[in-house]
Design a protein around this motif. Sequence first.
Motif, PDB file in Angstrom:
ATOM      1  N   CYS A   1      33.649  -9.152 -30.600  1.00  0.00           N
ATOM      2  CA  CYS A   1      32.621  -8.120 -30.725  1.00  0.00           C
ATOM      3  C   CYS A   1      32.674  -7.512 -32.126  1.00  0.00           C
TER       4      CYS A   1
ATOM      5  N   GLN B   1      26.452  -6.136 -33.655  1.00  0.00           N
ATOM      6  CA  GLN B   1      27.049  -6.838 -32.512  1.00  0.00           C
ATOM      7  C   GLN B   1      26.489  -8.257 -32.455  1.00  0.00           C
TER       8      GLN B   1
ATOM      9  N   ARG C   1      29.158  -4.362 -25.991  1.00  0.00           N
ATOM     10  CA  ARG C   1      30.364  -3.726 -26.532  1.00  0.00           C
ATOM     11  C   ARG C   1      30.189  -2.252 -26.186  1.00  0.00           C
TER      12      ARG C   1
END
Length: 160
Positions: free
Chosen positions: A108, A143, A149
């Motif tokens: 991430c 991301q 995330r």
Amino acid sequence: MIPSFQMGLTDEDRGHLLDGIYDPNNNIGPRKNFPGDTFTHKKIYNLNQHFLNFSHRLIDMVSAMFGGDFGIGHMWGIVYKKGDEVYKHNHVNYSHAFVYYVKCCVKCSSIVFPHLEEIIAPELDKVLIWQNNSSTHHYVEPQQCEHHRVVLSGHMMRLQ
């Protein structure tokens, strides 16, 4: 180096936090420095007993790490979808800021502290805590993962 520690929460504990973050009643929508859709109100630390337990544990661990008594000024949840990021900023009016990784993988988006030349990949159940000063401006890269995330971020202050 940005200090960090593991909170030691269970999957069930993190599940309760996710429920509160994803609850549409807690979502205030997009913010100036954040293009994503899910951003909770800043007083989520006292939403329910699960968030209170998290907050007390965080305060205890930060107080032990830095010495002295600390309190939480603000705490909010953010859900990053693919492409979401947070632009370079700093936290003012509070002595410390933190991020807790509720849901993520090591692929991430990272948090970047350019003045410190630190790029920190997320790690499930980890807290990063730093003193607010001119060298702790930071941002979150876009991301890239397909999954979310999810973090709890906030401000802390030294009491007295």
